[in-house]
Design a protein around this motif. Structure first.
Motif, PDB file in Angstrom:
ATOM      1  N   ALA A 164      14.067  -4.178   1.746  1.00 24.91           N
ATOM      2  CA  ALA A 164      14.553  -4.232   3.133  1.00 24.91           C
ATOM      3  C   ALA A 164      15.004  -2.821   3.498  1.00 24.91           C
ATOM      4  O   ALA A 164      16.196  -2.524   3.559  1.00 24.91           O
ATOM      5  CB  ALA A 164      15.688  -5.232   3.292  1.00 24.91           C
ATOM      6  N   ASN A 167      11.633   1.161   6.850  1.00 22.49           N
ATOM      7  CA  ASN A 167      10.341   0.806   7.447  1.00 22.49           C
ATOM      8  C   ASN A 167      10.242  -0.682   7.779  1.00 22.49           C
ATOM      9  O   ASN A 167       9.678  -1.043   8.816  1.00 22.49           O
ATOM     10  CB  ASN A 167       9.215   1.229   6.504  1.00 22.49           C
ATOM     11  N   THR A 168      10.791  -1.531   6.922  1.00 21.04           N
ATOM     12  CA  THR A 168      10.791  -2.956   7.260  1.00 21.04           C
ATOM     13  C   THR A 168      11.693  -3.206   8.457  1.00 21.04           C
ATOM     14  O   THR A 168      11.419  -4.088   9.277  1.00 21.04           O
ATOM     15  CB  THR A 168      11.219  -3.826   6.073  1.00 21.04           C
ATOM     16  N   TRP A 169      12.772  -2.406   8.586  1.00 24.41           N
ATOM     17  CA  TRP A 169      13.645  -2.532   9.765  1.00 24.41           C
ATOM     18  C   TRP A 169      12.878  -2.159  11.033  1.00 24.41           C
ATOM     19  O   TRP A 169      12.961  -2.859  12.049  1.00 24.41           O
ATOM     20  CB  TRP A 169      14.876  -1.636   9.620  1.00 24.41           C
ATOM     21  N   ARG A 172      10.591  -4.911  11.886  1.00 23.74           N
ATOM     22  CA  ARG A 172      11.323  -6.037  12.486  1.00 23.74           C
ATOM     23  C   ARG A 172      11.652  -5.750  13.949  1.00 23.74           C
ATOM     24  O   ARG A 172      11.625  -6.653  14.797  1.00 23.74           O
ATOM     25  CB  ARG A 172      12.602  -6.316  11.700  1.00 23.74           C
ATOM     26  N   PRO A 183       6.591  -7.637   8.867  1.00 25.39           N
ATOM     27  CA  PRO A 183       7.588  -6.760   8.253  1.00 25.39           C
ATOM     28  C   PRO A 183       7.546  -6.715   6.733  1.00 25.39           C
ATOM     29  O   PRO A 183       7.793  -5.661   6.147  1.00 25.39           O
ATOM     30  CB  PRO A 183       8.918  -7.334   8.771  1.00 25.39           C
ATOM     31  N   ILE A 184       7.239  -7.815   6.072  1.00 25.23           N
ATOM     32  CA  ILE A 184       7.297  -7.814   4.612  1.00 25.23           C
ATOM     33  C   ILE A 184       6.250  -6.893   4.001  1.00 25.23           C
ATOM     34  O   ILE A 184       6.379  -6.453   2.856  1.00 25.23           O
ATOM     35  CB  ILE A 184       7.152  -9.260   4.069  1.00 25.23           C
ATOM     36  N   TRP A 185       5.193  -6.573   4.754  1.00 22.73           N
ATOM     37  CA  TRP A 185       4.185  -5.627   4.266  1.00 22.73           C
ATOM     38  C   TRP A 185       4.584  -4.179   4.536  1.00 22.73           C
ATOM     39  O   TRP A 185       3.973  -3.269   3.982  1.00 22.73           O
ATOM     40  CB  TRP A 185       2.841  -5.890   4.953  1.00 22.73           C
ATOM     41  N   ALA A 186       5.571  -3.974   5.379  1.00 22.15           N
ATOM     42  CA  ALA A 186       5.852  -2.636   5.927  1.00 22.15           C
ATOM     43  C   ALA A 186       6.865  -1.865   5.086  1.00 22.15           C
ATOM     44  O   ALA A 186       7.825  -1.300   5.606  1.00 22.15           O
ATOM     45  CB  ALA A 186       6.342  -2.764   7.366  1.00 22.15           C
ATOM     46  N   LEU A 187       6.653  -1.799   3.773  1.00 22.19           N
ATOM     47  CA  LEU A 187       7.586  -1.101   2.910  1.00 22.19           C
ATOM     48  C   LEU A 187       7.454   0.413   3.010  1.00 22.19           C
ATOM     49  O   LEU A 187       8.380   1.141   2.666  1.00 22.19           O
ATOM     50  CB  LEU A 187       7.384  -1.529   1.451  1.00 22.19           C
TER      51      LEU A 187
END
Length: 220
Positions: A164, A167-169, A172, A183-187
């Motif tokens: 979290a 990038n995940t923020w 989101r 979002p879960i892919w956006a690390l």
């Protein structure tokens, strides 16, 4: 898929804009480790994001979210990065302002321009408003000067960790605006931009590199 991607109903309700619909622009700025959200100040409703007034009279705003120790540090190393990923004690919002157009200020940086509906843009700025942490008096807490531009770091809500992150923020925030991102892919910054390129406009600013102030960043 419902858990990973979220319900598609709100996305389809806010995005994409209809052909006749007025739009508000959002720019994704690749800082290397993380992606910032840049926008025109005049597009922001002070009723939805009143904390933006703390930055003063500027033409554009940029926002990022990250670990409270690593993000504001000018010389953070692997130790702070490891602590942020697994033992973060706080999080912060980096909110900064500038007057020149985004493509000039971040000349040389990869940019993706996204056209949002007015409702989607308002939802995104509401997401930012809700990301501030507050003291016992209900006030926002300024913790450090901005890394660049005219702004500051503010204490933020949410716990930063490896899954979290900044990038995940950002993903989101885009999701709140109705954009079709997961979002879960956006690390990584690369994945955020890869997803955004499917529906946004990629802008090449390399030709303007000599005119801008962007130098990249390792923060995230």
């Amino acid at each position: 898929m419902l858990v990973l991607g979220g319900c598609l109903g709100p996305v389809r309700a806010l995005y994409p804009p209809a052909s006749h619909e007025p739009v508000k622009l959002l720019w994704l700025v690749n800082h290397g480790w993380h992606v910032g959200l840049a926008m025109r100040r005049t597009d922001v409703s002070p009723a939805i994001w009143p904390e933006s007034a703390a930055i003063g009279d500027v033409g554009y705003l940029e926002v990022g979210w990250g670990d409270g120790d690593f993000y504001p540090s000018a010389d953070g190393g692997s130790g702070l990065a490891l602590k942020a990923a697994f033992f973060s004690a706080s999080s912060v919002l980096h909110v900064t302002g500038f007057d020149r157009p985004v493509i000039e200020v971040y000349a040389g940086a990869p940019l993706v321009e996204i056209s949002l509906t007015a409702r989607g843009f308002d939802a995104l700025t509401r997401f930012i408003h809700e990301a501030y942490a507050r003291n016992n008096d209900g006030e926002i807490v300024r913790v450090a000067p901005a890394l660049y531009g005219r702004g500051a770091f503010f204490l933020a809500a949410g716990r930063y960790h490896a899954l979290a992150n900044s990038n995940t923020w950002t993903a989101r925030a885009l999701r709140a605006a109705g954009c079709p991102v997961t979002p879960i892919w956006a690390l990584t910054a690369g994945n955020v931009l890869w997803q955004a390129r499917r529906f946004g406009l990629v802008i090449s600013t390399a030709a303007r590199a000599g005119a801008g102030q962007w130098r990249g960043s390792r923060h995230g």
